[in-house]
Design an enzyme around this catalytic site. Structure first.
Site, PDB file in Angstrom:
ATOM      1  N   ASP A  48      10.976 -22.157  -5.751  1.00 48.11           N
ATOM      2  CA  ASP A  48      10.159 -21.927  -6.944  1.00 48.11           C
ATOM      3  C   ASP A  48      10.111 -23.153  -7.835  1.00 48.11           C
ATOM      4  O   ASP A  48       9.076 -23.487  -8.407  1.00 48.11           O
ATOM      5  CB  ASP A  48      10.757 -20.782  -7.766  1.00 48.11           C
ATOM      6  CG  ASP A  48      10.126 -19.474  -7.400  1.00 48.11           C
ATOM      7  OD1 ASP A  48       9.242 -19.497  -6.525  1.00 48.11           O
ATOM      8  OD2 ASP A  48      10.517 -18.445  -7.973  1.00 48.11           O
ATOM      9  N   LYS A 126      -2.630  -4.737  20.071  1.00 46.56           N
ATOM     10  CA  LYS A 126      -3.793  -4.763  19.188  1.00 46.56           C
ATOM     11  C   LYS A 126      -3.294  -4.463  17.776  1.00 46.56           C
ATOM     12  O   LYS A 126      -2.768  -3.378  17.505  1.00 46.56           O
ATOM     13  CB  LYS A 126      -4.809  -3.703  19.642  1.00 46.56           C
ATOM     14  CG  LYS A 126      -6.072  -3.701  18.811  1.00 46.56           C
ATOM     15  CD  LYS A 126      -7.132  -2.839  19.491  1.00 46.56           C
ATOM     16  CE  LYS A 126      -8.457  -2.932  18.765  1.00 46.56           C
ATOM     17  NZ  LYS A 126      -8.396  -2.553  17.362  1.00 46.56           N
ATOM     18  N   CYS A 445      20.569   9.156 -17.274  1.00 47.82           N
ATOM     19  CA  CYS A 445      20.462   9.632 -15.889  1.00 47.82           C
ATOM     20  C   CYS A 445      21.070   8.606 -14.937  1.00 47.82           C
ATOM     21  O   CYS A 445      20.648   7.451 -14.920  1.00 47.82           O
ATOM     22  CB  CYS A 445      18.989   9.847 -15.534  1.00 47.82           C
ATOM     23  SG  CYS A 445      18.731  10.318 -13.825  1.00 47.82           S
TER      24      CYS A 445
END
Ligand code: IVH
Length: 751
Positions: A48, A126, A445
């Site tokens: 990067d 294919k 949660c």
């Protein structure tokens, strides 16, 4: 990596040119190592950095940016439409064979046509993707196009450049002056699965299969969007070619990787019909090992000279055929539907199946995507369902077999199924308007722990710099934290020993980082209210909503009983009801006159309810940053059981975030709640400088009502030249009469 940072902004063009060439070559080499050989020499971050250096140099010296620059991979500016381009040679299709008999007929046609019994044919998978033609002139990618009608297609060059396995230029020593490659763009199964999982999480509809996802991506007009899709390309043939001898398909296959492309895998060469049929059967087993979807085998005559002798029909070559494998579908029993909670709280229904062997593996679970999908297919527990692999790795329930439905099988209701609670934490779940997914909205949660911790620690939230993504993952995985608030109870020594690596390759977080993180957490305790509100990751509460909420509320404790949020949500609810029963809502006509009258009464009373709330909301000067959706989501969070617990825990930790921008009334220059002409009724008469509608609109915008006739309820008459009976009546009733200048002055003086 370069030893020295280049001087990006000097006008030293020759140096910049050299640096651009060097960086381009370096990036291209790493691209190939990564994508073609799967042997990267540098990390993604280092890659990067190289790319960013090149982008910076090209931005500073746009005249030096090359059309084959690897920076083009990130996608150029969006197009308005695709330009039609003509293929150098037509892009033909293939005839199909669906049975071994049809394939044998093809083989015999080859033998007969060529007048020879011994032939070499190639057999290859294919690829189930989107056909593409790529023209390279003097080794440079000049153009890429879709098949279109076979003669002309869409120019998708910019989109194709974003595909990293497509070389932007060919190796100079091998590149012919001209070559038109034919290939297939496709989405590998893994990337497809990841993309669909992200779409599921975001509540977006999932793509049915990788081919659809590919076709959708290829048709995007914004190449930057295409760059985000995990596309790949394999070359399997060619059209026009100059300056290169290719005697056989085998020779071409060998050349493909040398030119920098990916080539078909699992290619076989066979010399008899029996071997051909066996190759087709073998490939049907092996193709499932490939990382992408295949829907058949392509059989090609190897010798190009023989191909030329046989030629083509108007639509397909006589020397090749596609053998189509039947899509593998299996029937099995749906034993149960379970609910998975994703990292962002999305509840995904999963089919628990009687295990069945499909396309090479045993399938016991399949995604049902979301409740809408279940209802659309009418899937019920106990049903016999048809399973197919969409993208080979994620099995999907295609449809049910209604004839086999057991008596009493009930329709599926997700909310009822989970008892209205998140299966992971028991917290409340909501389904928002316009979204297909149910979500758990509990801040604590555990299924959402990692993403909640990331959000909580992010720079725009509480800025706990040391707690990056890897740390958040490790904290949850090693049981150090189940919720963001657990971070405040971490101990330095234990945190320092946190293993960020694996068992075999451990990597300690370290005392220094641990100390830094705890200091940042200590600072976070005193962070302003808007930062805390953003950190809690409440749905639809972004940075600007958090800031506006903090302007309207002084502390977290003020939010659950917030007057202004209730006003906003109530007004929105009443408006929705009003719209529903409005006489203008043709979709919901009243059943009879009585209902019509009842509705009218309700309509009028709603109008008042809404008006009083709107006026009060205006007093608060609420900006659109806290609209009905954000307000409802905030109230739902803070008034839920889980939200109350979160507030209590924050308070127990001794944290009391204060608003630093608390000002729940509008600023002097903001529009006031009371509009200047609110509550007044006007009549317009005579000839004015503009049509009457112009004045009517200005009156209404300022909150006044316009009526057609003068009565004792009329407050003002706006009278132009040659006003007649209305003026007389107004004078008689003592109504205030304004000419145009007085009217203008009245509005101009309004606060
Ligand atoms: S060769 C004259 N090889 O399938 C066309 N085609 O249904 C020669 N396809 O148009 C095509 N994988 O887009 C060839 N290995 C493969 C292929 C392949 C997929 C596509 C191609 C072709 C279509 C025909």
């Amino acid at each position: 990596m370069p030893d020295q940072e280049p001087d990006l902004f000097s006008n030293n063009a020759p140096d910049a040119a050299t640096e651009i060439a060097r960086l381009s070559a370096e990036i291209t080499r790493h691209n190939q190592l990564y994508y073609q050989k799967a042997e990267p020499e540098i990390t993604d971050r280092e890659f990067d950095l190289l790319l960013r250096q090149l982008i910076a140099l090209e931005t500073a010296h746009p005249e030096l940016a090359r059309s084959d620059s690897p920076t083009r991979r990130v996608g150029g500016a969006p197009l308005e439409h695709f330009v039609q381009v003509r293929h150098l040679q037509p892009m033909m299709s293939l005839d199909n064979a669906f049975t071994e008999g049809e394939l044998a007929d093809f083989y015999r046609r080859l033998q007969k046509g060529l007048g020879q019994s011994d032939l070499t044919v190639t057999v290859e998978p294919k690829i189930d993707g989107v056909a593409v033609s790529l023209v390279y002139r003097d080794g440079k990618l000049e153009r890429a196009a879709t098949r279109g009608d076979g003669e002309t297609g869409d120019d998708i060059t910019e989109n194709v450049k974003t595909i990293r396995t497509v070389p932007l230029s060919l190796p100079a020593d091998l590149a012919p002056p001209l070559i038109e490659f034919r290939g297939e763009i496709f989405m590998p199964n893994e990337g497809f699965a990841k993309m669909n999982a992200e779409r599921d999480e975001a509540g977006l509809p999932a793509f049915v299969n990788p081919r659809n996802a590919t076709a959708g991506a290829v048709k995007q007009l914004d190449p930057r969007e295409v760059a985000k899709r995990p596309l790949d390309l394999i070359v399997h043939g060619f059209g026009a070619i100059e300056g290169l001898e290719v005697p056989t398909m085998s020779a071409f296959f060998d050349l493909i990787p040398k030119l920098g492309f990916r080539r078909p895998a699992l290619v076989r060469h066979v010399h008899t019909l029996d071997d051909l049929l066996q190759a087709i059967r073998d490939l049907d087993v092996e193709r499932h090992e490939l990382p992408f979807e295949t829907d058949g085998a392509v059989v090609k005559l190897d010798s190009r000279a023989s191909q030329a002798r046989l030629g083509s029909t108007s639509k397909a070559p006589r020397w090749a055929i596609a053998f189509k494998y039947p899509p593998e579908e299996k029937a099995t029993a749906l034993k149960a539907i379970t609910i998975q909670v994703g990292r962002t709280g999305v509840l995904t229904p999963v089919a628990e199946l009687e295990p069945v062997f499909v396309s090479g593996t045993t399938v016991a679970r399949a995604t049902l995507h979301n409740e809408d999908e279940i209802q659309r297919k009418d899937v019920r527990v106990g049903d016999t369902v048809i399973i197919m692999k969409a993208g080979e790795i994620i099995p999907a329930v295609v449809r049910v077999v209604p004839e086999k439905r057991p008596a009493g099988a009930e329709t599926f209701d997700l909310f009822a199924h989970v008892g209205g609670q998140c299966p992971s934490c028991g917290g409340p779940i909501v389904k928002e308007d316009g979204f297909v997914a149910w979500r758990c909205v509990n801040f604590e949660c555990p299924a959402q722990a990692v993403s909640k911790i990331k959000q909580f620690c992010s720079r725009k939230a509480l800025d706990i710099e040391a707690a990056g993504n890897v740390v958040a993952e490790a904290l949850v995985e090693k049981g150090f934290a189940r919720t963001p608030l657990d971070l405040f109870e971490l101990e330095e020594e234990a945190l320092g020993a946190l293993n960020l690596g694996t068992e075999e390759d451990p990597r300690r977080f370290g005392e220094k980082n641990a100390a830094k993180m705890l200091e940042a957490l200590e600072r976070a305790k005193a962070a302003p209210l808007h930062k805390w509100l953003f950190a809690l990751g409440i749905r639809h509460v972004g940075e600007s909503s958090a800031l506006e909420l903090a302007r309207l509320h002084e502390t977290l404790a003020d939010i659950p009983g917030s007057e202004v949020l209730k006003l906003i949500t109530d007004a929105a609810r009443f408006e929705a009801e009003q719209k529903e029963i409005s006489p203008r809502n043709k979709a919901n006509p009243p059943a009879n006159d009585m209902e019509k009258a009842g509705r009218q009464a309700r309509f009028d009373s709603l109008k008042e309810e809404i008006a009083t709330r709107r006026a009060r909301i205006a007093e608060f000067g609420v900006t659109p940053d806290v609209g009905p959706v954000a307000a409802a989501s905030t109230l739902a969070f803070f008034t839920s059981e889980a939200g109350r617990k979160t507030l209590a825990r924050i308070a127990d930790l001794g944290i009391t975030p204060k608003s630093t921008n608390f000002a729940p009334t509008p600023k002097a220059d903001a529009p006031t709640g009371e509009l200047p002409l609110a509550g007044t009724t006007w009549v317009i008469t005579g000839t004015l400088s503009q049509p009457r509608e112009h004045f009517a609109e200005r009156i209404q915008t300022a909150g006044g009502k316009v009526s057609g006739s003068i009565s004792k309820n009329t407050n003002y008459l706006l009278a132009g030249e040659s006003a007649g009976s209305k003026l007389t009546k107004a004078e008689a009733l003592g109504t205030l009469i304004l000419d145009e200048a007085a009217f203008d002055a009245l509005l101009a003086s309004a606060p």
